[in-house]
Design an enzyme around this catalytic site. Structure first.
Site, PDB file in Angstrom:
ATOM      1  CE  LYS A 174      39.230  50.933  38.231  1.00  0.00           C
ATOM      2  NZ  LYS A 174      38.754  49.522  38.283  1.00  0.00           N
ATOM      3  CD  GLU A 249      52.116  38.924  32.824  1.00  0.00           C
ATOM      4  OE1 GLU A 249      51.617  38.090  32.037  1.00  0.00           O
ATOM      5  OE2 GLU A 249      53.339  39.144  32.889  1.00  0.00           O
ATOM      6  CB  CYS A 283      45.751  35.017  31.964  1.00  0.00           C
ATOM      7  SG  CYS A 283      45.894  35.730  33.552  1.00  0.00           S
ATOM      8  CD  GLU A 384      42.121  35.490  27.541  1.00  0.00           C
ATOM      9  OE1 GLU A 384      42.053  36.716  27.373  1.00  0.00           O
ATOM     10  OE2 GLU A 384      42.840  34.945  28.391  1.00  0.00           O
TER      11      GLU A 384
HETATM   12  C1  UN1 Z   1      45.993  33.670  35.992  1.00  0.00           C
HETATM   13  O1  UN1 Z   1      46.104  32.704  35.268  1.00  0.00           O
HETATM   14  O2  UN1 Z   1      45.112  34.511  35.790  1.00  0.00           O
HETATM   15  O3  UN1 Z   1      49.587  29.956  37.821  1.00  0.00           O
HETATM   16  C2  UN1 Z   1      46.921  33.817  37.172  1.00  0.00           C
HETATM   17  C3  UN1 Z   1      48.480  30.027  38.339  1.00  0.00           C
HETATM   18  C4  UN1 Z   1      48.241  31.020  39.434  1.00  0.00           C
HETATM   19  C5  UN1 Z   1      48.130  32.403  38.890  1.00  0.00           C
HETATM   20  C6  UN1 Z   1      47.309  32.459  37.646  1.00  0.00           C
HETATM   21  N1  UN1 Z   1      49.292  30.916  40.394  1.00  0.00           N
HETATM   22  O4  UN1 Z   1      47.582  29.314  37.968  1.00  0.00           O
END
Ligand code: UN1
Length: 498
Positions: A174, A249, A283, A384
């Site tokens: 999804k 996550e 993130c 955030e």
């Molecule tokens: C994310 O931060 O949402 O480490 C994922 C990174 C990428 C993945 C990030 N390879 O910046």
């Protein structure tokens, strides 16, 4: 403009609701990328049933054979990389070079997880009784619900899809409603690579309806979710009641600590990349910059100047540094935090306005913002934002800096810039986050190592990586004892009789 369908049991099918909505380009909202299904519960039921039916056959296909499909997918992804990257940019706004990176991460993951097909090792150990042996095996769980965000519309789904499939699970995917087109392109590639019908099913629609219903569906055995803390933590409670494994996550409030001995040029590049790359919508984005007092003014001035000269625009244009925010809600949220920061008494040194010059009013653009004199307990230093907003604060020394880095409910990614080997080494130990970067920004994790956050950033089941990461989550350990003595032997009890 195209229209896309759900993919269930190997067929592209209309949603039972018959409803479709637009996925739009956030850089130019009149550009409709596709129309995607607003699915109903019946579509989820069908997708889960298809995944259940496909499970025993997929499980019994030897893992090296499953891997061959992933190798083919890797090649197809590699070949389609420019086209896919363009679609990523058009649908979610990140600049084209980052779109290429998104696809490259998927290629890397496909090869890596395909390799795991020949490495799904358990252990064989001596048994305490004669004529008996024991071994542990990795076995799949069954059907996974894979719920993914839009900010890495191909890479993050692939982290989950390839890891779950190589372990022998089947799945219902999804994707976010902000990146359904990219999801459909990815599934088309897996179809072309020869994935058997029902092994991966795609259902699109709203998270509150489709995602929620899928995660708690009685036919699902496990959940992997990337998205907001609020949604993830609510899902985790439901998963606990269902006794269902869940990997999450979630958010971050990632800090870069810059000590006075650091290479400031290097640190400046790292801050700009970490804070404003992907328009701050990662993130792992750097959203707190902690500067040792001695370099505070000097670094801040350079940061403000550099942030002010970043060029906003459509990510497909080569001159663009920073693309749009994902949607109106994302833009409004970031703009709200500008107000919040000002009301809290932080000093806005640049940016923070919706950008409307040139053609920018047609998209969700915002000028990159730098707040100075931020207090660690302010909301802009704790919550955030998921946009191009960075909070800068001073620290007295290494110890004070580490205290500030760790003063967060989140713990995904942190970074320290220093040329002092002892501080660098101490930071590896002292920083309380799942990812720690030394003299590098907070973004840029590689797939062969686990990716996951501490504290409220994650569930403790990292993605990516091998057996210490996703493989451990997507497989279960089964232990087999085999007694070939032909008599009753009692472990722990038959000590004397041998
Ligand atoms: C994310 O931060 O949402 O480490 C994922 C990174 C990428 C993945 C990030 N390879 O910046």
């Amino acid at each position: 403009m195209t229209r896309i369908n759900n993919f269930i049991a190997g067929e592209w099918v209309l949603p039972s609701s018959g409803e479709f909505v637009n996925s739009i380009n956030p850089a130019r909202i009149s550009d409709i990328v596709t129309r995607y299904p607003l699915s109903a519960k019946a579509d989820v039921d069908r997708a889960v049933a298809a995944a259940r039916e496909a499970f025993p056959v997929w499980r019994d296909l030897p893992a090296p054979r499953r891997a061959e499909i992933l190798y083919r997918a890797a090649e197809l992804l590699q070949r389609a990389k420019p086209e896919l990257a363009k679609s990523v940019t058009r649908e979610m706004g990140k600049v084209y070079s980052e779109g290429l990176g998104d696809i490259q991460e998927a290629v890397d993951m496909a090869y890596y997880m395909a390799g795991e097909g020949r490495r799904l090792v358990g252990e064989t150990v001596p048994c305490e009784l004669p004529h008996k042996d024991g071994k542990s095996l990795r076995v799949p769980h069954g059907v996974f619900a894979l719920i993914t965000p839009w900010n890495f519309p191909v890479a993050i789904p692939v982290w989950k899809i390839f890891a779950s499939l190589i372990c022998g699970n089947t799945a219902v995917f999804k994707p976010s409603s902000d990146s359904p087109y990219c999801a459909a392109l990815l599934v088309e590639i897996l179809e072309e690579a020869g994935l058997p019908a029902g092994v991966l099913n795609l259902v699109m629609g709203r998270g509150q309806h489709v995602g929620q219903y899928l995660a708690t569906h009685p036919g699902v055995d496990g959940i992997s979710f990337t998205g907001s803390c609020a949604v993830g933590e609510a899902l985790a409670q439901q998963a606990a009641a269902l006794h269902r494994p869940i990997a999450m996550e979630m958010g971050g409030k990632n800090a870069i600590l810059i000590l006075k001995d650091a290479d400031l040029d290097l640190a400046l590049h790292g801050v700009l990349w970490g804070a404003f790359g992907t328009t701050g919508q990662r993130c792992t984005a750097a959203s707190r910059i902690i500067l040792e007092q001695a370099v505070y003014d000097r670094f801040l001035n350079r940061l403000v100047e550099a942030a002010g000269s970043l060029r906003l625009g459509d990510g497909l244009l080569p001159e663009t540094d920073v693309g749009p925010l994902i949607n109106k809600q994302g833009l409004d949220k970031a703009l709200d935090y500008i107000k919040i920061g000002q009301e809290e008494g932080a000093e806005l040194l640049c940016g923070g306005l919706r950008a409307a010059e040139g053609g920018l009013a047609e998209g969700y653009f915002m000028q990159p913002a730098v707040f100075a004199n931020v207090q660690p307990n302010m909301r802009i230093a704790q919550e955030e934002i998921f946009g191009p907003v960075v909070a800068v604060m001073p620290c007295a020394d290494y110890e004070d800096g580490i205290r500030l880095v760790n003063q967060s409910r989140y713990g995904l990614s942190s970074s320290i810039y220093t040329n002092n080997v002892n501080y660098a080494a101490r930071a590896e130990r002292d920083i309380d986050s799942g990812l720690v970067y030394i003299n590098a920004s907070t973004i840029g994790a590689e797939i062969q190592l686990p990716f996951g956050g501490f504290k409220h950033s994650g569930s403790g089941h990292p993605e990516a990586g091998g057996r210490m990461g996703a493989i451990d989550f997507f497989s279960r350990i089964k232990v087999i004892y085999r007694d070939f003595s032909g008599r009753l032997q009692k472990a722990q009890i038959d000590q004397e009789s041998q």
